[in-house]
Structures are given as C-alpha cells and as structure tokens.
Write a protein that holds these residues in place. Sequence first.
Motif, PDB file in Angstrom:
ATOM      1  N   LEU A 129      -2.302   4.629   7.916  1.00  0.00           N
ATOM      2  CA  LEU A 129      -2.046   5.203   9.061  1.00  0.00           C
ATOM      3  C   LEU A 129      -0.879   6.725   8.716  1.00  0.00           C
ATOM      4  CD1 LEU A 129      -2.657   7.306  11.899  1.00  0.00           C
ATOM      5  CD2 LEU A 129      -1.935   4.615  12.870  1.00  0.00           C
ATOM      6  N   ILE A 130       0.065   5.111   8.426  1.00  0.00           N
ATOM      7  CA  ILE A 130       0.874   5.770   7.725  1.00  0.00           C
ATOM      8  C   ILE A 130       1.095   6.704   6.426  1.00  0.00           C
ATOM      9  CG2 ILE A 130       3.883   4.974   6.813  1.00  0.00           C
ATOM     10  CD1 ILE A 130       2.634   2.422   8.596  1.00  0.00           C
ATOM     11  N   VAL A 131       0.450   6.391   5.324  1.00  0.00           N
ATOM     12  CA  VAL A 131       0.506   7.310   4.509  1.00  0.00           C
ATOM     13  C   VAL A 131       0.308   8.504   4.451  1.00  0.00           C
ATOM     14  CG1 VAL A 131      -0.999   7.443   2.391  1.00  0.00           C
ATOM     15  CG2 VAL A 131       0.085   5.494   2.928  1.00  0.00           C
ATOM     16  N   THR A 132      -1.042   8.676   5.469  1.00  0.00           N
ATOM     17  CA  THR A 132      -1.370   9.783   6.588  1.00  0.00           C
ATOM     18  C   THR A 132      -0.392  10.869   7.393  1.00  0.00           C
ATOM     19  OG1 THR A 132      -3.433   9.059   6.085  1.00  0.00           O
ATOM     20  CG2 THR A 132      -3.129  10.788   7.669  1.00  0.00           C
ATOM     21  N   VAL A 133       0.156  10.173   7.441  1.00  0.00           N
ATOM     22  CA  VAL A 133       1.550  10.404   8.039  1.00  0.00           C
ATOM     23  C   VAL A 133       2.489  11.707   7.341  1.00  0.00           C
ATOM     24  CG1 VAL A 133       3.640  10.246   9.868  1.00  0.00           C
ATOM     25  CG2 VAL A 133       0.843   9.293  10.639  1.00  0.00           C
ATOM     26  N   LEU A 134       2.918  10.753   6.459  1.00  0.00           N
ATOM     27  CA  LEU A 134       3.449  10.959   5.212  1.00  0.00           C
ATOM     28  C   LEU A 134       2.878  12.263   4.572  1.00  0.00           C
ATOM     29  CD1 LEU A 134       5.416   7.873   4.112  1.00  0.00           C
ATOM     30  CD2 LEU A 134       6.255  10.000   5.348  1.00  0.00           C
ATOM     31  N   GLU A 135       1.835  12.795   4.146  1.00  0.00           N
ATOM     32  CA  GLU A 135       1.195  13.558   3.478  1.00  0.00           C
ATOM     33  C   GLU A 135       1.023  14.598   4.312  1.00  0.00           C
ATOM     34  OE1 GLU A 135      -2.756  11.397   3.111  1.00  0.00           O
ATOM     35  OE2 GLU A 135      -2.076  10.759   1.109  1.00  0.00           O
ATOM     36  N   ARG A 136       1.041  14.840   6.462  1.00  0.00           N
ATOM     37  CA  ARG A 136       0.468  15.952   6.698  1.00  0.00           C
ATOM     38  C   ARG A 136       2.132  16.324   7.462  1.00  0.00           C
ATOM     39  NH1 ARG A 136      -4.593  13.508  10.535  1.00  0.00           N
ATOM     40  NH2 ARG A 136      -6.274  13.984   9.544  1.00  0.00           N
ATOM     41  N   VAL A 137       3.112  15.447   7.411  1.00  0.00           N
ATOM     42  CA  VAL A 137       4.079  15.706   8.056  1.00  0.00           C
ATOM     43  C   VAL A 137       5.889  15.198   7.531  1.00  0.00           C
ATOM     44  CG1 VAL A 137       3.302  15.928  10.677  1.00  0.00           C
ATOM     45  CG2 VAL A 137       4.735  14.043   9.531  1.00  0.00           C
ATOM     46  N   GLY A 138       5.245  15.325   6.130  1.00  0.00           N
ATOM     47  CA  GLY A 138       6.758  14.978   5.802  1.00  0.00           C
ATOM     48  C   GLY A 138       7.925  15.585   4.939  1.00  0.00           C
ATOM     49  N   MET A 162       0.486  -1.300  -0.115  1.00  0.00           N
ATOM     50  CA  MET A 162      -0.344   0.216  -0.187  1.00  0.00           C
ATOM     51  C   MET A 162       0.632   1.505  -0.296  1.00  0.00           C
ATOM     52  SD  MET A 162      -2.782   1.216   2.651  1.00  0.00           S
ATOM     53  CE  MET A 162      -4.222  -0.315   2.316  1.00  0.00           C
ATOM     54  N   LEU A 163       2.431   1.359   0.900  1.00  0.00           N
ATOM     55  CA  LEU A 163       3.204   2.200   0.656  1.00  0.00           C
ATOM     56  C   LEU A 163       3.596   2.756  -0.591  1.00  0.00           C
ATOM     57  CD1 LEU A 163       4.504   2.008   4.525  1.00  0.00           C
ATOM     58  CD2 LEU A 163       2.788   3.291   3.531  1.00  0.00           C
ATOM     59  N   GLN A 164       3.931   1.446  -1.695  1.00  0.00           N
ATOM     60  CA  GLN A 164       4.669   1.812  -2.408  1.00  0.00           C
ATOM     61  C   GLN A 164       3.366   2.357  -3.770  1.00  0.00           C
ATOM     62  OE1 GLN A 164       6.423  -2.696  -3.006  1.00  0.00           O
ATOM     63  NE2 GLN A 164       8.437  -1.301  -2.252  1.00  0.00           N
ATOM     64  N   LEU A 165       2.257   1.840  -3.297  1.00  0.00           N
ATOM     65  CA  LEU A 165       0.645   1.948  -4.539  1.00  0.00           C
ATOM     66  C   LEU A 165       0.559   3.789  -4.170  1.00  0.00           C
ATOM     67  CD1 LEU A 165      -1.543  -0.620  -4.368  1.00  0.00           C
ATOM     68  CD2 LEU A 165       0.296   0.280  -5.994  1.00  0.00           C
ATOM     69  N   ALA A 166       0.812   4.235  -3.096  1.00  0.00           N
ATOM     70  CA  ALA A 166       0.631   5.304  -2.988  1.00  0.00           C
ATOM     71  C   ALA A 166       2.255   6.335  -2.908  1.00  0.00           C
ATOM     72  CB  ALA A 166       0.792   5.791  -1.172  1.00  0.00           C
ATOM     73  N   GLY A 167       3.194   5.737  -3.484  1.00  0.00           N
ATOM     74  CA  GLY A 167       4.371   5.958  -4.331  1.00  0.00           C
ATOM     75  C   GLY A 167       5.675   7.128  -3.669  1.00  0.00           C
ATOM     76  N   HIS A 168       5.242   5.396  -2.543  1.00  0.00           N
ATOM     77  CA  HIS A 168       6.407   5.751  -1.558  1.00  0.00           C
ATOM     78  C   HIS A 168       7.989   4.710  -1.394  1.00  0.00           C
ATOM     79  CE1 HIS A 168       4.557   9.265   1.022  1.00  0.00           C
ATOM     80  NE2 HIS A 168       3.773   8.407   0.702  1.00  0.00           N
ATOM     81  N   ASP A 169       9.115   5.175  -1.536  1.00  0.00           N
ATOM     82  CA  ASP A 169       9.925   4.294  -1.971  1.00  0.00           C
ATOM     83  C   ASP A 169      10.337   3.523  -0.350  1.00  0.00           C
ATOM     84  OD1 ASP A 169      12.047   3.233  -2.163  1.00  0.00           O
ATOM     85  OD2 ASP A 169      13.511   4.474  -2.131  1.00  0.00           O
ATOM     86  N   VAL A 170       9.750   2.161   0.132  1.00  0.00           N
ATOM     87  CA  VAL A 170      10.277   1.816   0.676  1.00  0.00           C
ATOM     88  C   VAL A 170       9.838   0.611   1.194  1.00  0.00           C
ATOM     89  CG1 VAL A 170       7.698   3.050   2.725  1.00  0.00           C
ATOM     90  CG2 VAL A 170       7.958   0.276   1.050  1.00  0.00           C
ATOM     91  N   ALA A 171      11.115   0.288   1.887  1.00  0.00           N
ATOM     92  CA  ALA A 171      12.006  -1.500   2.356  1.00  0.00           C
ATOM     93  C   ALA A 171      11.715  -1.688   3.716  1.00  0.00           C
ATOM     94  CB  ALA A 171      12.789  -1.219   1.589  1.00  0.00           C
ATOM     95  N   HIS A 172      11.768  -3.255   3.887  1.00  0.00           N
ATOM     96  CA  HIS A 172      11.535  -3.952   5.552  1.00  0.00           C
ATOM     97  C   HIS A 172      13.095  -4.323   5.290  1.00  0.00           C
ATOM     98  CE1 HIS A 172      10.833  -6.483   8.275  1.00  0.00           C
ATOM     99  NE2 HIS A 172       9.201  -6.365   8.400  1.00  0.00           N
ATOM    100  N   VAL A 173      13.254  -4.101   6.506  1.00  0.00           N
ATOM    101  CA  VAL A 173      14.858  -4.141   6.705  1.00  0.00           C
ATOM    102  C   VAL A 173      15.361  -5.628   6.352  1.00  0.00           C
ATOM    103  CG1 VAL A 173      14.698  -2.571   9.343  1.00  0.00           C
ATOM    104  CG2 VAL A 173      13.654  -4.997   9.434  1.00  0.00           C
TER     105      VAL A 173
END
Length: 109
Positions: A74-83, A1-12
């Motif tokens: 929730l994480i997507v919302t956080v990134l939108e608000r305080v990215g 979902m984070l990747q679909l929102a355009g974020h570059d994410v990776a799990h440890v």
Amino acid sequence: MLQLAGHDVAHVTEVGLGNTDDAEILTAAAGQGRAIVTADTDFGALLAARGTSSPSVVMLRSSDHLTPDEQARLIVTVLERVGEELKQGAIASVTPERIRLRTLPIAPT
C-alpha cells in the motif's frame, strides 16, 4: 519491501528516535528530508499547529487488519501515485481503497 522498491527508508528505532515524542520525530524527519509513515493521527495535528510544509506524512487509516506485506504494498502504491506531491509537502490519508491528499502547510481555521 520498500527498500526493494528503491525507497530510502528507516524505522525510528534505526535512527535513534525510538523513545522520543512525535514532535521530535517531526523535527528530525524535516531536517533529514524524510516523510513519515504512521497510523498515528497526532502527526497531522502537530503539523497543523506548526504551520510548516514539511515533513510530509503518510497516514495509514484502518490498516490494522492488513499484514505488514500488505501495508508495504500500500505504501509503495501511495509513493508511486503521489510521491511528487509528498516531495512538495503534503499529508496523505490512506486506506486500501483511496488516497486523500492535503497540501502543507495547513491553514489555521
């Protein structure tokens, strides 16, 4: 979902850090220009002890009752608000109801 929102994410585990300690994860994230998303409060204490302004940390508080999809939203919302603040160096303490933001570095008390 984070990747679909355009974020570059990776799990440890995807970047070879699955069996490392928190300090090494902090160092790697800072070196790669990444933020850390975690429910582990140790990262805030480590950042305070280091006195550095990176990496930023998004701390999910009381999120154990959320489904993975709810956590991702929730994480997507956080990134939108305080990215932008996270790009500058901050700790975001997050619940579904609010976001508390603290700018890095954390001054010693």
